[in-house]
Structures are given as C-alpha cells and as structure tokens.
Design a protein around this motif. Structure first.
Motif, short mmCIF file in Angstrom:
data_model
loop_
_atom_site.label_atom_id
_atom_site.label_comp_id
_atom_site.label_asym_id
_atom_site.label_seq_id
_atom_site.Cartn_x
_atom_site.Cartn_y
_atom_site.Cartn_z
N ALA A 29 42.94 8.00 0.01
CA ALA A 29 42.49 6.60 0.02
C ALA A 29 41.85 6.28 1.36
O ALA A 29 42.44 6.57 2.42
CB ALA A 29 43.66 5.66 -0.26
N THR A 30 40.68 5.66 1.32
CA THR A 30 39.97 5.37 2.56
C THR A 30 39.32 4.00 2.50
O THR A 30 38.94 3.52 1.43
CB THR A 30 38.90 6.46 2.83
N ASP A 31 39.19 3.37 3.67
CA ASP A 31 38.54 2.07 3.77
C ASP A 31 37.99 1.92 5.18
O ASP A 31 38.55 2.48 6.13
CB ASP A 31 39.54 0.95 3.45
N LEU A 32 36.92 1.15 5.31
CA LEU A 32 36.37 0.87 6.63
C LEU A 32 37.34 0.03 7.45
O LEU A 32 37.42 0.16 8.67
CB LEU A 32 35.03 0.13 6.47
N SER A 33 38.10 -0.84 6.77
CA SER A 33 39.04 -1.72 7.44
C SER A 33 40.36 -1.00 7.72
O SER A 33 41.05 -0.55 6.80
CB SER A 33 39.31 -2.95 6.57
N ILE B 263 41.41 13.36 -5.92
CA ILE B 263 40.70 12.09 -6.10
C ILE B 263 40.49 11.40 -4.76
O ILE B 263 41.40 11.35 -3.93
CB ILE B 263 41.49 11.15 -7.03
N ILE B 264 39.31 10.85 -4.55
CA ILE B 264 39.07 9.96 -3.41
C ILE B 264 38.98 8.54 -3.94
O ILE B 264 38.26 8.26 -4.90
CB ILE B 264 37.77 10.30 -2.66
N ASP B 265 39.75 7.65 -3.33
CA ASP B 265 39.66 6.21 -3.62
C ASP B 265 38.95 5.58 -2.43
O ASP B 265 39.56 5.33 -1.39
CB ASP B 265 41.06 5.61 -3.82
N GLY C 176 44.74 -0.45 -2.10
CA GLY C 176 45.12 0.86 -2.63
C GLY C 176 45.38 0.86 -4.12
O GLY C 176 45.88 1.85 -4.67
N ASN C 177 45.04 -0.23 -4.80
CA ASN C 177 45.44 -0.40 -6.20
C ASN C 177 44.92 0.69 -7.13
O ASN C 177 45.66 1.17 -8.00
CB ASN C 177 45.03 -1.78 -6.72
#
Length: 301
Positions: free
Chosen positions: A156-160, A131-133, A139-140
C-alpha cells in the motif's frame, strides 16, 4: 442514572432531521444511522453508521448525554460523521477513519469487488497474488482484498505520509500485518526496484479525479474537512490517471491487471486513453446501478 434512550433520541431527532444535510455519496448515512453512530460514540463505542444502524439505541448516562449533544452539534456544523465516530465500513470491514485520509465511499466498493474477483481468479493459477494499492488513503482497498483473499499480499502506497500512517494503523487494527506492507511514495515511484518491476499481478487505485476548477464547488463537508490531495485530479481531473495508465505495465506480470476508479462521465474518454496507449489487451468498464462507468480494468499485453 441511565436516561430513557427512546425519549432522548425522539427529542433530538426532529431538529437533527431538519438541519442535517445528507450527501449522495454516503448513502449509508441517514437520520437513524447517524444518530445511532453518534450515540455509540458518546458511550465510547466507535461504530460506523452502517454497523450502528443494525443495533439497538445505546443508553446514555447524564455525562454521556452532554457528550452526545456536543457530537450532534459537530455533525450539524458539517464535520463528517466518520471523522466524529472514527470508523467507516468498507466491503463489510470496520476501519479506523480520520482526517488524514479520504473517507472510503460505497461507490469505491464497485472497484473493490471487481479487484477481489480478479485477485481470486489469479489465485486459481498462482499460490501468491502480489498487489499494489496505489493512492491507498485509509488502506480500504488493500485491506479488503487481503481480508478476503488469504493468498493476497498487498503493498500500500500514498503520497501522503499521514495517509500511510493511517493505513498502517488499520493494518494493525485488523491484524493483517503479515499480508500488507506500507510505503510512502508518489503513485508507483516507491516500487522502481527489481523486487517489484514485472512482479505485480494486480494494481488497484482510487486516484484523485475531480478537476481543480470543481474542487471549490464541492460540498463544504468534503472540501473543508477531507484532504484536498485525495480528490484534486488537476486541470481535467485525469492527471494521475494518465500517469497510472502509462506507468503501471512495467510493474505488472505478463497478463497482469490494472484497475482504477474514475469519475462519472470520464469513462469513454479514459477507455480510449487506455486503448490508444497500446499497452493493454483487454479493457473492461465497471458500471454502477445508473449505467455510469465508475472503474476500468485493463490487462497488460
């Protein structure tokens, strides 16, 4: 000396109730749950509003009373409750929460429950669900999926970078290091390698979907405290959503799923965007209690 907790809370309650502005997107927060959560925080016991309301009022020492009054004033000044207590509950899980990421909302549990259902269905035919979040924030979503499905492995990935760091802290907090990996990146860009291309069973995303022109009109409790990056979705509020729809299929396995949250009123248009892309064979809306489409799941062709 411990003060009579009932007397203290009854003394504070009328003024608190008079001045506190409650937001519709945080239905778990009311006068009782807010006061209890602040009381626990004054004692150094960090609990979300949802958890605090289930327990008796904590007793406070004289020193803790002063801390409590300060926290009450912070809340009345507009500081979000979850940022004061350092906790937010999502799908029954207590999470670390601070200004590095958007506060997880109850409405996103609609997305989370549907994503969990899809992950469990995939588990019936595969031993491992990848799974990609995307736009993971605190991270919820990924944490909820990993905690409820022991065969789920989440990226889990985010720009921030700050949000990614908070997610990593939550992973450690919940002892899910063996199931979740974090990586900083713009939407899905961190996964442009053979390790991930065509290998992901499910992509979940709670992207920013508020139009830029409406951001200044948002309640100050949100716009002045929570990171703008997490809710500003560009001119029409759908910039990232359109990218997500285009880019997700190359990462998905055959018949893999994309599921993402949208704003109220965006459902019909975004469903048509998915259909016109001709990248998906099954497109399903997820409705809230008022009949609004609040998430869309789409299966790769």
């Amino acid at each position: 000396m411990l003060l009579n907790n009932e007397k203290l809370y009854n003394l504070i309650r009328p003024g608190f109730e008079n001045k506190l502005r409650l937001l519709k997107d945080k239905p778990e927060e009311n006068i009782e749950s807010s006061l209890k959560a602040l009381g626990f925080a004054a004692c150094g016991l960090h609990k979300s509003a949802e958890m605090a309301v289930k327990q008796p009022l904590p007793k406070l020492t004289e020193k803790q009373k002063d801390i409590f009054l300060d926290l009450v004033n912070q809340r009345l000044d507009g500081t979000p409750l979850a940022y004061i207590t350092g906790r937010q509950n999502f799908m029954g899980i207590e999470l670390l929460c601070d200004k590095r990421a958007l506060i997880p909302r109850k409405e996103t549990e609609l997305l989370g429950q549907k994503a969990l259902q899809l992950s469990l269905e995939i588990t019936e035919r595969k031993q491992r669900v990848d799974i990609i979040d995307a736009c993971c924030g605190a991270g919820n979503l990924g944490l909820a999926l990993a905690s409820r499905n022991s065969n789920a492995y989440v990226y889990a990935t985010d720009l921030s970078q700050e949000a990614v760091e908070l997610t990593q802290e939550n992973i450690s907090f919940l002892n899910l290091n063996y199931q979740i990996k974090t990586i900083q990146g713009d939407l899905l860009s961190a996964f442009e390698t053979p390790e991930y291309l065509g290998k992901i069973d499910l992509i979940v995303c709670n992207p920013p979907y508020i139009s830029s022109v409406n951001v200044p009109k948002m309640d100050a409790e949100i716009s002045a405290h929570e990171p703008v990056l997490a809710f500003d979705g560009g001119a029409m509020g759908i910039n990232l959503i359109q990218r997500l729809i285009r880019e997700a299929p190359k990462f998905l396995t055959p018949q893999g799923w994309l599921i993402f949250e949208i704003g109220a009123g965006q459902g019909s248009f975004i469903s048509r965007v998915c259909e016109k892309s001709q990248l998906y064979q099954q497109i399903e809306p997820v409705f809230d209690d008022l009949g609004n489409i609040r998430a869309i799941s789409a299966q790769k062709k």
